[in-house]
Design a protein around this motif. Structure first.
Motif, short mmCIF file in Angstrom:
data_model
loop_
_atom_site.label_atom_id
_atom_site.label_comp_id
_atom_site.label_asym_id
_atom_site.label_seq_id
_atom_site.Cartn_x
_atom_site.Cartn_y
_atom_site.Cartn_z
N ALA A 120 0.82 -1.21 0.00
CA ALA A 120 0.00 0.00 0.00
C ALA A 120 0.86 1.26 0.00
O ALA A 120 1.96 1.28 0.55
N ASP A 121 0.31 2.30 -0.63
CA ASP A 121 0.96 3.60 -0.66
C ASP A 121 0.57 4.34 0.62
O ASP A 121 -0.46 5.03 0.67
N MET A 122 1.38 4.18 1.67
CA MET A 122 1.03 4.73 2.98
C MET A 122 0.93 6.25 2.95
O MET A 122 0.06 6.84 3.60
N GLY A 123 1.81 6.89 2.18
CA GLY A 123 1.78 8.36 2.09
C GLY A 123 0.44 8.85 1.57
O GLY A 123 -0.16 9.79 2.10
N ARG A 124 -0.05 8.17 0.54
CA ARG A 124 -1.32 8.58 -0.06
C ARG A 124 -2.47 8.32 0.92
O ARG A 124 -3.37 9.15 1.07
N ILE A 125 -2.45 7.16 1.58
CA ILE A 125 -3.53 6.84 2.52
C ILE A 125 -3.57 7.90 3.62
O ILE A 125 -4.65 8.41 3.97
N ASP A 182 -6.44 -5.60 -1.71
CA ASP A 182 -6.53 -4.94 -3.01
C ASP A 182 -7.40 -3.67 -2.97
O ASP A 182 -7.51 -2.97 -3.96
N ASP A 183 -8.04 -3.41 -1.83
CA ASP A 183 -8.78 -2.14 -1.69
C ASP A 183 -7.83 -0.96 -1.51
O ASP A 183 -8.21 0.18 -1.70
N LEU A 184 -6.59 -1.27 -1.09
CA LEU A 184 -5.65 -0.18 -0.76
C LEU A 184 -4.88 0.24 -2.01
O LEU A 184 -4.51 -0.60 -2.83
N PRO A 185 -4.61 1.53 -2.15
CA PRO A 185 -3.89 1.99 -3.34
C PRO A 185 -2.41 1.62 -3.26
O PRO A 185 -1.84 1.60 -2.17
N LYS A 186 -1.85 1.31 -4.44
CA LYS A 186 -0.42 1.02 -4.48
C LYS A 186 0.31 2.24 -5.00
O LYS A 186 -0.32 3.14 -5.56
N LYS A 187 1.61 2.25 -4.77
CA LYS A 187 2.40 3.41 -5.25
C LYS A 187 2.19 3.57 -6.75
O LYS A 187 2.23 2.60 -7.50
N GLY A 188 1.96 4.80 -7.17
CA GLY A 188 1.77 5.07 -8.59
C GLY A 188 0.31 5.09 -8.99
O GLY A 188 -0.03 5.63 -10.04
N ASP A 189 -0.58 4.49 -8.17
CA ASP A 189 -2.01 4.55 -8.48
C ASP A 189 -2.49 5.99 -8.34
O ASP A 189 -2.06 6.71 -7.45
N THR A 190 -3.40 6.38 -9.24
CA THR A 190 -4.02 7.70 -9.08
C THR A 190 -5.53 7.51 -9.14
O THR A 190 -6.01 6.45 -9.54
N TYR A 215 -11.01 1.46 -3.53
CA TYR A 215 -10.42 2.42 -2.61
C TYR A 215 -11.51 3.31 -2.01
O TYR A 215 -11.46 3.68 -0.83
N ARG A 216 -12.52 3.61 -2.83
CA ARG A 216 -13.64 4.41 -2.33
C ARG A 216 -14.33 3.69 -1.17
O ARG A 216 -14.71 4.29 -0.17
N LYS A 217 -14.47 2.38 -1.32
CA LYS A 217 -15.10 1.58 -0.25
C LYS A 217 -14.26 1.65 1.02
O LYS A 217 -14.79 1.79 2.13
N PHE A 218 -12.94 1.56 0.86
CA PHE A 218 -12.05 1.65 2.03
C PHE A 218 -12.15 3.02 2.70
O PHE A 218 -12.30 3.14 3.92
#
Ligand SMILES: [Zn+2]
Length: 604
Positions: free
Chosen positions: A202-207, A258-266, A272-275
């Protein structure tokens, strides 16, 4: 003189056998014989769970000598009269992987207080200290501890000593222990932490960035409580899963990795909306149900059911604001928000139980109905989450319309917070109704009688229309169609059978037969095993395409096993009902409508 704190100590005694050991030292036990009790339920999840059933062994001692301990009822024990400091020692089995249980294995530990900490009956107001002991195994040397409980001498994310003001607070801080990914951020200057267990990329910075926006949005709406000086999201990411449980300074969450965004996802996709919606939901609870509660929950009686008709306010209104906060904080677009709303409308429209059970009854009966679903639930009951959120929406839009934007559900919830939350008094059963009536200057008795205590259909189409949103209905396109989107052009629809076929242990089983449907009329029953339609094998995967070979009005012979007896039911298929909703932003609307819509969706 302040009362001596109770001293709890938890040890990961045998992770392979999923056993915690809990020791509890009581300095001044009741001289008549101290009673200890384990909660029967956990706040936020309204079902009797009898956590004491996981106690494997329990004994008491004083001055190294055994003190007799007698079991009084399913959840309580009484020690023999004893004037010395008394220690209770319990082994507790923990192998329940969900947000309201306790789980210990060789990879991690997680627990909720009600599962593991006995209460010292009569001394629940004493301060509590908790020593969380580090595991002995070197393989656990990089394990960290994350909890919202205040550290006494433990270092940040470390094992050691923690403290709580009283027993109620002690059991309101779930604890996550293991090899955790930790992110930190601030919202309105208040430190927030998210700890993720489970292998993710997961992209922790984005979360952290996105959660900060959600938290600040809720604080703008409700204003930060004075005692909110920290907040922790405890997240478990699994292959599949979904769930959350709210606490005063934290929440426990389960999502699919797989609900969590990965690095590079925009962008924010559906998963992700559900999360984000889940995090937003639990965070809003820090006001709505954790600090402002139904009056009957102040204080909680954790020995038995606590009845209130208000759960729809605490879950439904929270469900209304969870996704609304995402569009208001501009994490998702208005179209994306309306898609989530249309899916909720679809779920309610597909639940015939909305004509049988009011939302007040649904709240009251949560203990035996919402939390104990069976094959007839959708025919006889309605969720106070989904319909509750639509009642919140209806009330919000109606207030906005009638007051020209001066009185809204936002202002009503702020006033409720001041009146019932900040004061700690709790919300009386008609509290929301009286505040909304007073602030709007209208008697809302009729609204509450029709929609909250009654089962009238909500006037959503008409109200949304005044906000430049068109409510459209169409038939379902098949078992994966949850609504939210317009029909796919040129698609042939199956006629209506009115029963849900699922895979159960390798068999195709009708899980639900909908009230007043062709299947019910033909005598198909829930739990029947489907064999064939007109002699051709039927499965959950192929039933839609099989049915597409028929038209409304056609007869089909459906063979089923009821138990081990083969039956044939003749079904007359019907036109499918228009129970699937999608919402459209109307493009050319009057300026006043546009302003109304913008004010609603922006929260300005
Ligand atoms: Zn909730």
């Amino acid at each position: 003189m302040s009362a001596t704190p109770h001293h709890y100590c938890i040890r990961l005694k045998n992770p392979g056998a999923h056993l915690f050991e809990v020791r509890l030292l009581v300095a001044r036990p009741d001289p008549a014989g101290q009673v200890f009790s384990i909660p029967a339920w956990i706040p936020g999840s309204y079902m009797i769970r009898d956590y004491a059933r996981h106690v494997v062994s329990i004994r008491a001692e004083a001055d190294d000598l055994e003190v007799e301990l007698t079991k009084v009822d399913k959840s309580s024990w009484q020690a023999a009269a004893c004037a010395l400091p008394l220690t209770l020692i319990a082994e507790i089995y923990a192998h329940e992987q969900n947000v309201r249980g306790a789980h210990l294995d060789t990879t991690h530990a997680y627990f909720n207080g009600p599962c593991v900490f006995p209460a010292v009956v009569g001394q629940e107001d004493h301060a509590c200290e908790l020593d969380i002991q580090a595991p002995e195994k070197s393989s656990a040397s990089d394990w960290r501890v994350v909890t919202s409980m205040r550290a006494k001498s433990a270092s940040k994310y470390g094992f050691g000593s923690y403290e709580a003001e009283n027993y109620a607070e002690l059991i309101d801080h779930p604890v996550q222990i293991g090899d955790l990914a930790i992110g930190e951020f601030e919202a309105n200057g208040i430190p927030h932490t998210i700890a993720i267990r489970g292998r993710t990329r997961a992209d922790m910075g984005r979360i952290c960035h996105d959660l900060s926006a959600v938290c600040e949005q809720h604080m703008r709406l409700m204003s930060a409580p004075e005692d909110l000086d920290r907040y922790v999201f405890l997240l478990t990411a699994l292959g599949e899963g979904y769930g959350g449980l709210e606490h005063r300074w934290s929440s426990s969450l389960i999502c699919a990795r797989d609900d969590l965004p990965k690095k590079g996802d925009t962008g924010v996709d559906k998963r992700y909306r559900k999360f984000l919606g889940l995090c937003s939901h639990e965070y809003f609870h820090l006001w709505n149900v954790k600090r402002m509660k139904p009056e009957v929950f102040t204080p909680y009686d954790l020995r038995k059911e606590s009845y209130t008709g208000l759960l729809w306010v605490f879950e439904g209104v929270t469900s209304y604001y969870d996704n609304l906060a995402l569009v208001r904080s501009e994490l998702i677009t208005a179209d994306s928000y309306l898609e989530t709303l249309a899916k909720t409308i679809t779920r309610v429209l597909r639940t015939r139980g909305r004509f049988k059970q009011s939302i007040e009854e649904s709240s009251f009966d949560a203990w035996t109905k919402l939390y104990k679903q069976d094959a007839n639930s959708s025919n006889a009951t309605i969720s106070y989450y989904t319909k509750g959120s639509l009642i919140a929406l209806t009330l919000d839009l109606m207030l906005r319309l009638e007051s020209n934007g001066k009185c809204t559900l936002d202002t009503v919830m702020r006033e409720c917070w001041q009146q019932f939350g900040e004061t700690g008094s709790g919300m009386p059963e008609r509290g929301l109704e009286s505040v909304a009536s007073r602030l709007s200057g209208t008697d809302l008795g009729d609204f509450f009688t029709r929609y909250v205590r009654g089962t009238h259909e909500l006037p959503l189409e008409q109200l949304l229309g005044k906000f430049g949103v068109k409510l459209c209905l169409r038939p379902s396109e098949g078992r994966r169609d949850m609504g939210g989107k317009a029909a796919k052009p040129g698609r042939k629809l199956p006629p209506w059978l009115g029963a849900t076929l699922v895979n159960r242990n390798g068999s195709a089983v009708f899980s639900v037969v909908h009230a007043d449907s062709p299947a019910e009329r033909a005598g198909i029953a829930a739990a029947d095993e489907a064999v064939a339609i007109d002699g051709l094998k039927v499965t959950p995967r192929n039933i839609d395409s099989r049915l597409k070979g028929y038209h409304a009005g056609d007869k089909a012979r459906i063979s089923v096993f009821r138990g081990d007896e083969l039956l044939t039911c003749t079904v007359r298929l019907e036109e499918p009902p228009a129970d699937t909703c999608y919402l459209e932003l109307v493009a050319d609307v009057d300026k006043s409508v546009e302003q109304r819509r913008t004010a609603w969706l922006s929260g300005a």
